[in-house]
Design an enzyme around this catalytic site. Structure first.
Site, mmCIF file in Angstrom:
data_model
loop_
_atom_site.group_PDB
_atom_site.id
_atom_site.type_symbol
_atom_site.label_atom_id
_atom_site.label_comp_id
_atom_site.label_asym_id
_atom_site.label_seq_id
_atom_site.Cartn_x
_atom_site.Cartn_y
_atom_site.Cartn_z
ATOM 1 N N ASP A 147 0.798 -1.242 0.000
ATOM 2 C CA ASP A 147 0.000 0.000 0.000
ATOM 3 C C ASP A 147 0.829 1.289 0.000
ATOM 4 O O ASP A 147 1.798 1.409 0.759
ATOM 5 C CB ASP A 147 -0.862 0.104 1.265
ATOM 6 C CG ASP A 147 -1.599 -1.147 1.601
ATOM 7 O OD1 ASP A 147 -1.421 -2.160 0.915
ATOM 8 O OD2 ASP A 147 -2.349 -1.107 2.581
ATOM 9 N N ASP B 20 -5.603 1.410 9.109
ATOM 10 C CA ASP B 20 -5.418 2.280 7.940
ATOM 11 C C ASP B 20 -6.001 3.684 8.151
ATOM 12 O O ASP B 20 -6.835 4.144 7.352
ATOM 13 C CB ASP B 20 -6.015 1.660 6.650
ATOM 14 C CG ASP B 20 -5.567 0.232 6.431
ATOM 15 O OD1 ASP B 20 -4.537 -0.152 7.016
ATOM 16 O OD2 ASP B 20 -6.245 -0.500 5.683
HETATM 17 C C1 FRU Z 1 -3.956 -3.490 2.646
HETATM 18 C C2 FRU Z 1 -3.476 -3.846 4.032
HETATM 19 C C3 FRU Z 1 -3.882 -2.803 5.049
HETATM 20 C C4 FRU Z 1 -2.838 -2.973 6.123
HETATM 21 C C5 FRU Z 1 -1.614 -3.246 5.300
HETATM 22 C C6 FRU Z 1 -0.608 -4.153 5.941
HETATM 23 O O1 FRU Z 1 -3.225 -4.107 1.645
HETATM 24 O O2 FRU Z 1 -3.925 -5.127 4.398
HETATM 25 O O3 FRU Z 1 -5.203 -2.946 5.514
HETATM 26 O O4 FRU Z 1 -2.697 -1.845 6.902
HETATM 27 O O5 FRU Z 1 -2.066 -3.843 4.103
HETATM 28 O O6 FRU Z 1 0.519 -4.244 5.134
#
Ligand code: FRU
Length: 485
Positions: free
Chosen positions: A46, A166
């Site tokens: 991300d 997030d």
């Molecule tokens: C999305 C996710 C988020 C989390 C992150 C961990 O791809 O699963 O929800 O914060 O990746 O790497």
């Protein structure tokens, strides 16, 4: 595919020396991107902490240094003066506190006066591997490094599951308050958004409630990376619902969607006008994040992860994978969202002549599509076979993309063929190819299609049928890709 033990996946990086050799090896890969942000080693997922601060664009990404595996996540920090040229800054956040001992997970940033502040999820796990997600903060210090606050801002709600993460922060000027949108899963396993607010970015956060999105109470089991952005007076809710398949998306259970509508902060309701739409119709696009502090109220700037959770890519063998998408500009016109490649990317066009019928490994192609059915095959072999094949069917106004003809096939059990339904007849294509990705923009932004591609040496041709006017430019390198940890 390599099997990783938990200890291997969650190994802490103590010194840059530990990954120097890996970097030297990864660097030699023919699939290293040249104008897309990518991990120095290991996995990038991300985009995080994306904001404009004092004339500099800051962007971080979820980073696992050791290989193409989702393990202990760091934030890796890059900066840019123009969203086109990117410089590696090294680790942004490391999982070095008890409250984030098993990962500094996704989050965002916002520039507030002199300060650039960051919000992230501290992924804590105890000795029984029970997870507690903390919402944490950091700020950019005088040395240009992210410095954590000593304590998290707040912990998880007991009435939701362990999936609460997030934090995406936005400022609501009319109310004089900051809001955090947090992706979550309800006790009965619905994907949803929790909303918090505060007058100040680094203290005083209170829980406001769960965001109501009438009609979409059951869209997947977890909404990752949610947020709302206002573009020209229209609110846009963007999120990544998972744990469900959706019509038209093969067997994938990870999606990135948006809805246009109205956000009411009094009642904590986002009222969609119509349904959800895919932010990208391609195979590999997820967890997109909009930049904070974009000065123009008529556009948002968005970056996504070229990749999907639970999927596997050919460069795993080389111990790296993933890249950020080209930043995109989002606008709302006549009640529709338009997405166009970041303006200024034209400056990467090289004057070098193009070999006839040969697709450079990093290039931009523009095609004026004539009326009628149309085919564009990219990365074909010398005999015209194989490649990434696009077919446009005029009757149904649908483009179908098929990557099953490529030498390197992957995620075949998820999807290899996908449709892009268009509202307008296909009239133009703008395509950005880098060494391991292709991004196709249809009809000046009506739809986008992003995919990883790993062409082999013999896959460098292209064919347009019927003949159509097109332009093709080699693109110059714009990411430094230096070893900075
Ligand atoms: C999305 C996710 C988020 C989390 C992150 C961990 O791809 O699963 O929800 O914060 O990746 O790497």
């Amino acid at each position: 595919m390599r099997e990783w033990t938990r200890d291997e996946r969650y190994r802490v990086l103590h010194s840059p020396d530990e990954i120097r050799e890996l970097y030297d090896r990864v660097k030699l890969s023919p699939y290293r991107q040249t104008y897309h942000v990518q991990p120095i080693t290991g996995l990038s997922s991300d985009p995080n902490g994306f904001a404009l601060h004092k004339g500099v664009w800051h962007l971080c990404y979820q980073w696992c240094p050791w290989g193409a595996v989702h393990g202990l996540k760091y934030w890796y920090h890059v900066t840019s003066p123009d969203l086109i040229h990117w410089k590696n800054e090294g680790i942004g956040l490391a999982p070095d506190r008890d409250y984030d001992n098993k990962g500094t997970h996704s989050g965002s940033a916002i520039s507030v006066g002199e300060e650039l502040v960051f919000f992230y999820t501290g992924n804590h796990r105890d000795e029984n591997w029970v997870r507690t997600p903390w919402t944490c903060a950091a700020f950019l210090n005088a040395e240009g490094k992210l410095e954590k606050l000593p304590e998290p801002l707040f912990g998880p709600r007991p009435d939701y599951t362990e999936h609460q993460r997030d934090p995406k922060v936005i400022y609501n000027k009319a109310r004089g308050r900051y809001y955090i949108f947090l992706g979550a899963q309800s006790a009965d396993k619905r994907g949803c958004v929790l909303v918090y607010s505060s007058e100040k970015p680094l203290e005083g956060w209170r829980f406001e409630g769960e965001l109501k999105v009438p009609g979409f109470e059951r869209l997947g089991g977890m909404w990752e990376c949610p947020y709302v952005v206002n573009i020209s007076g229209t609110d846009v809710l963007i999120f990544s619902p998972q744990y469900t398949t959706l019509p038209g998306r093969g067997a994938s259970t990870n999606h990135n969607v948006y809805m246009l509508g109205k956000m009411d902060f009094d009642t904590l309701t986002f009222t969609p006008e119509g349904g959800y739409h895919f932010l990208d119709y391609g195979f590999d696009f997820y967890a997109a994040q909009g930049a904070a502090n974009v000065p123009d109220p008529d556009k948002a700037i968005l970056v996504g992860w070229i990749g999907l959770p639970d999927n596997h890519y050919p460069t795993e063998e080389e111990d790296w994978e993933g890249s950020m998408s080209l930043p995109r500009e989002l606008r709302v016109r006549d009640g529709k969202l338009l997405q166009t490649p970041i303006s200024g990317v034209e400056q990467l066009r090289s004057d070098e002549p193009i070999r006839l019928g040969f697709l450079p490994s990093a290039c931009e192609m523009q095609v004026n599509v004539p009326a009628g059915d149309f085919d564009l095959n990219l990365f074909t072999r010398d005999d015209g076979s194989g490649g990434l094949r696009l077919h446009y069917d005029e009757k149904t106004r649908t483009c179908t993309l098929d990557r099953s003809g490529m030498d390197k096939r992957f995620n075949t059990n998820v999807f290899e063929v996908l449709d892009v339904p268009l509202e307008e007849p296909l009239s133009s294509l703008r395509i950005f190819i880098d060494r391991s990705s292709a991004e196709l923009f249809f009809n000046d932004g009506e739809a986008v299609f992003t995919t990883h591609v790993y062409p082999t040496e013999r896959e460098h041709g292209f064919e347009i049928t019927p003949d159509a006017p097109f332009r093709l430019w080699k693109l110059e390198k714009s990411v430094t890709d230096e070893f900075v940890v």
